[in-house]
Design a protein around this motif. Structure first.
Motif, PDB file in Angstrom:
ATOM      1  N   GLU A 252     -11.512  -3.767   3.158  1.00  0.00           N
ATOM      2  CA  GLU A 252     -12.030  -4.117   1.835  1.00  0.00           C
ATOM      3  C   GLU A 252     -12.020  -2.938   0.877  1.00  0.00           C
ATOM      4  OE1 GLU A 252     -16.087  -6.080  -0.133  1.00  0.00           O
ATOM      5  OE2 GLU A 252     -15.636  -6.324   2.002  1.00  0.00           O
ATOM      6  N   ASN A 253     -12.337  -1.734   1.365  1.00  0.00           N
ATOM      7  CA  ASN A 253     -12.418  -0.583   0.461  1.00  0.00           C
ATOM      8  C   ASN A 253     -11.052  -0.097  -0.005  1.00  0.00           C
ATOM      9  OD1 ASN A 253     -11.753   0.333   3.043  1.00  0.00           O
ATOM     10  ND2 ASN A 253     -12.591   2.369   2.647  1.00  0.00           N
ATOM     11  N   VAL A 254      -9.973  -0.579   0.623  1.00  0.00           N
ATOM     12  CA  VAL A 254      -8.616  -0.230   0.169  1.00  0.00           C
ATOM     13  C   VAL A 254      -8.001  -1.399  -0.598  1.00  0.00           C
ATOM     14  CG1 VAL A 254      -6.262   0.340   0.894  1.00  0.00           C
ATOM     15  CG2 VAL A 254      -8.213   1.431   2.014  1.00  0.00           C
ATOM     16  N   ALA A 255      -8.095  -2.585  -0.057  1.00  0.00           N
ATOM     17  CA  ALA A 255      -7.448  -3.758  -0.666  1.00  0.00           C
ATOM     18  C   ALA A 255      -7.963  -4.044  -2.069  1.00  0.00           C
ATOM     19  CB  ALA A 255      -7.651  -4.983   0.228  1.00  0.00           C
ATOM     20  N   LYS A 256      -9.238  -3.759  -2.334  1.00  0.00           N
ATOM     21  CA  LYS A 256      -9.832  -4.081  -3.628  1.00  0.00           C
ATOM     22  C   LYS A 256      -9.957  -2.877  -4.562  1.00  0.00           C
ATOM     23  CE  LYS A 256     -12.438  -8.092  -2.011  1.00  0.00           C
ATOM     24  NZ  LYS A 256     -13.774  -8.750  -1.940  1.00  0.00           N
ATOM     25  N   GLN A 257      -9.464  -1.724  -4.126  1.00  0.00           N
ATOM     26  CA  GLN A 257      -9.578  -0.511  -4.944  1.00  0.00           C
ATOM     27  C   GLN A 257      -8.249  -0.237  -5.645  1.00  0.00           C
ATOM     28  OE1 GLN A 257     -11.079   2.910  -2.870  1.00  0.00           O
ATOM     29  NE2 GLN A 257     -10.624   4.309  -4.540  1.00  0.00           N
ATOM     30  N   ILE A 258      -8.259  -0.272  -6.970  1.00  0.00           N
ATOM     31  CA  ILE A 258      -7.009  -0.109  -7.707  1.00  0.00           C
ATOM     32  C   ILE A 258      -6.458   1.299  -7.588  1.00  0.00           C
ATOM     33  CG2 ILE A 258      -8.026   0.584  -9.935  1.00  0.00           C
ATOM     34  CD1 ILE A 258      -5.924  -1.407 -11.195  1.00  0.00           C
ATOM     35  N   GLY A 259      -7.292   2.252  -7.199  1.00  0.00           N
ATOM     36  CA  GLY A 259      -6.825   3.621  -7.015  1.00  0.00           C
ATOM     37  C   GLY A 259      -5.758   3.764  -5.945  1.00  0.00           C
ATOM     38  N   TRP A 260      -5.681   2.797  -5.021  1.00  0.00           N
ATOM     39  CA  TRP A 260      -4.660   2.833  -3.975  1.00  0.00           C
ATOM     40  C   TRP A 260      -3.334   2.235  -4.446  1.00  0.00           C
ATOM     41  CZ3 TRP A 260      -4.469   5.368   0.501  1.00  0.00           C
ATOM     42  CH2 TRP A 260      -5.661   5.868   1.019  1.00  0.00           C
ATOM     43  N   LYS A 261      -3.343   1.518  -5.565  1.00  0.00           N
ATOM     44  CA  LYS A 261      -2.124   0.895  -6.062  1.00  0.00           C
ATOM     45  C   LYS A 261      -1.209   1.950  -6.703  1.00  0.00           C
ATOM     46  CE  LYS A 261      -3.497  -3.280  -5.003  1.00  0.00           C
ATOM     47  NZ  LYS A 261      -2.852  -4.035  -3.894  1.00  0.00           N
ATOM     48  N   ILE A 262       0.088   1.684  -6.679  1.00  0.00           N
ATOM     49  CA  ILE A 262       1.063   2.537  -7.369  1.00  0.00           C
ATOM     50  C   ILE A 262       1.463   1.799  -8.634  1.00  0.00           C
ATOM     51  CG2 ILE A 262       3.341   3.615  -7.264  1.00  0.00           C
ATOM     52  CD1 ILE A 262       2.973   3.921  -4.268  1.00  0.00           C
ATOM     53  N   LEU A 263       0.933   2.256  -9.755  1.00  0.00           N
ATOM     54  CA  LEU A 263       1.137   1.562 -11.017  1.00  0.00           C
ATOM     55  C   LEU A 263       2.309   2.114 -11.804  1.00  0.00           C
ATOM     56  CD1 LEU A 263      -2.617   1.429 -12.108  1.00  0.00           C
ATOM     57  CD2 LEU A 263      -1.371  -0.115 -10.588  1.00  0.00           C
ATOM     58  N   ASN A 264       2.698   3.347 -11.513  1.00  0.00           N
ATOM     59  CA  ASN A 264       3.801   3.995 -12.234  1.00  0.00           C
ATOM     60  C   ASN A 264       4.700   4.697 -11.222  1.00  0.00           C
ATOM     61  OD1 ASN A 264       5.397   4.980 -14.293  1.00  0.00           O
ATOM     62  ND2 ASN A 264       4.008   6.639 -14.827  1.00  0.00           N
ATOM     63  N   PRO A 265       5.494   3.949 -10.479  1.00  0.00           N
ATOM     64  CA  PRO A 265       6.290   4.533  -9.390  1.00  0.00           C
ATOM     65  C   PRO A 265       7.335   5.517  -9.888  1.00  0.00           C
ATOM     66  CG  PRO A 265       6.945   2.258  -9.793  1.00  0.00           C
ATOM     67  CD  PRO A 265       5.726   2.497 -10.622  1.00  0.00           C
ATOM     68  N   LYS A 266       7.619   6.513  -9.049  1.00  0.00           N
ATOM     69  CA  LYS A 266       8.602   7.540  -9.358  1.00  0.00           C
ATOM     70  C   LYS A 266       9.622   7.626  -8.227  1.00  0.00           C
ATOM     71  CE  LYS A 266       5.990   8.899 -12.867  1.00  0.00           C
ATOM     72  NZ  LYS A 266       6.365   8.646 -14.264  1.00  0.00           N
ATOM     73  N   ILE A 267      10.837   7.978  -8.571  1.00  0.00           N
ATOM     74  CA  ILE A 267      11.869   8.182  -7.555  1.00  0.00           C
ATOM     75  C   ILE A 267      11.468   9.346  -6.663  1.00  0.00           C
ATOM     76  CG2 ILE A 267      14.277   8.834  -7.171  1.00  0.00           C
ATOM     77  CD1 ILE A 267      14.949   7.427  -9.804  1.00  0.00           C
ATOM     78  N   GLY A 268      11.542   9.143  -5.356  1.00  0.00           N
ATOM     79  CA  GLY A 268      11.158  10.171  -4.403  1.00  0.00           C
ATOM     80  C   GLY A 268       9.737  10.043  -3.909  1.00  0.00           C
ATOM     81  N   MET A 269       8.960   9.132  -4.469  1.00  0.00           N
ATOM     82  CA  MET A 269       7.567   8.949  -4.065  1.00  0.00           C
ATOM     83  C   MET A 269       7.492   8.258  -2.709  1.00  0.00           C
ATOM     84  SD  MET A 269       4.594   6.833  -6.132  1.00  0.00           S
ATOM     85  CE  MET A 269       4.479   7.986  -7.501  1.00  0.00           C
ATOM     86  N   LEU A 270       6.637   8.775  -1.831  1.00  0.00           N
ATOM     87  CA  LEU A 270       6.385   8.125  -0.554  1.00  0.00           C
ATOM     88  C   LEU A 270       5.370   7.013  -0.771  1.00  0.00           C
ATOM     89  CD1 LEU A 270       6.043  11.200   1.841  1.00  0.00           C
ATOM     90  CD2 LEU A 270       8.104  10.175   0.839  1.00  0.00           C
TER      91      LEU A 270
END
Length: 224
Positions: free
Chosen positions: A113-131
Motif C-alpha cells: 500500500e505504501n508504494v502502490a498509492k504513493q505518487i513519489g514512486w511513479k516515473i512521470l518524466n522518463p529519461k533515456i538511460g533511466m533504470l
C-alpha cells in the motif's frame, strides 16, 4: 513608469523523499499534473517529445553485467530472445532461483500500500538511460528494465534486462526501482554464433534460416 505585470514560466519540483533510490530525480509538479490528467500540455506533441529527449540526464546507477563463467564445463542456458544467429539473448539456468526470488520480492514491494498509492514512486518524466521497474502487460508481474527511448503518447521503449525482450509501455506502468533490486546482475546475455556470417552478399540472414534456427533451439535443451 507604469508597473507592467508579467509571469515567470516556471515549474515547481519537490525534492525526492525516497532514499532507497540513490539517483532519484525531484518530482516535477507540472509532470505530476500531466500524469494525473489534471491539465494538458501547451507544447505540441512533437515539442513535448523533443524536450524529453534533450533533457535526458546522466544516471549514476546501472545493472551489474551478467556473470559469465567460461570454463571446460558447458553452461546450460535458456533462450529468452531470438532475432537471428547474429543476435540472441540467453539466461544461465544456474541463476534461475535468484531471479525468481527477486521477481517475487518486486511483486510484494510494488503491490504494498505504501508504494502502490504513493505518487513519489511513479516515473512521470522518463529519461533515456533511466533504470526502472515495469509492470508487464501480459501477466502484471514486475520486471527490471532500462528506458531506451521516449515516444509520443506517454509511451517509452524499455528493455527487460533479464530477458533482453523489448516492449513499448505507457508511463503508468513504470515505477522507480530501489537499489536493493539492482544487487543481482542483469541476467540477459547478448550472444551471436561465433565465426559465421550469412551466405549471401548483403550479409543479412534469410528469414527461413532464422526460422530454422528458432525451431532447432525450441526443440532442444541448450548449452554454450
Amino acid at each position: 513608469m507604469d508597473f507592467i505585470p508579467f509571469f515567470c514560466m516556471v515549474d515547481i519540483c519537490c525534492i525526492s523523499d525516497i532514499p532507497s533510490v540513490s539517483d532519484d530525480l525531484s518530482l516535477s509538479i507540472r509532470e505530476c499534473f500531466l500524469f494525473l490528467e489534471f491539465g494538458r500540455s501547451t507544447l505540441s506533441e512533437d515539442g513535448e517529445h523533443t524536450v524529453k529527449k534533450i533533457g535526458a540526464e546522466f544516471f549514476e546507477r546501472s545493472y551489474h553485467n551478467p556473470h559469465i563463467l567460461f570454463n571446460a564445463a558447458p553452461i546450460q542456458v535458456k533462450i529468452t530472445r531470438l532475432d537471428s544467429p547474429s543476435s540472441f539473448y540467453v539466461q544461465c539456468c544456474s541463476s534461475k532461483a535468484s531471479l525468481k526470488i527477486t521477481i517475487g520480492e518486486m511483486k510484494q514491494h510494488y503491490t504494498s500500500e505504501n508504494v502502490a498509492k504513493q505518487i513519489g514512486w511513479k516515473i512521470l518524466n522518463p529519461k533515456i538511460g533511466m533504470l526502472c521497474a515495469v509492470k508487464c502487460s501480459s501477466d502484471n508481474l514486475w520486471f527490471r528494465a532500462c528506458i531506451n527511448d521516449v515516444r509520443s503518447g506517454c509511451k517509452v521503449l524499455v528493455t527487460n534486462v533479464d530477458t533482453g525482450e523489448q516492449e513499448v509501455v505507457y508511463y503508468e506502468r513504470l515505477c522507480k526501482i530501489p537499489d536493493k533490486f539492482l544487487q543481482i546482475p542483469a541476467q540477459a546475455i547478448h550472444c551471436k554464433l561465433a565465426n559465421i556470417i550469412p551466405i549471401n552478399d548483403d550479409k543479412v540472414w534469410d528469414p527461413s534460416t532464422i526460422e530454422k534456427f528458432r525451431d532447432i533451439l525450441e526443440e532442444n535443451d541448450s548449452i554454450m
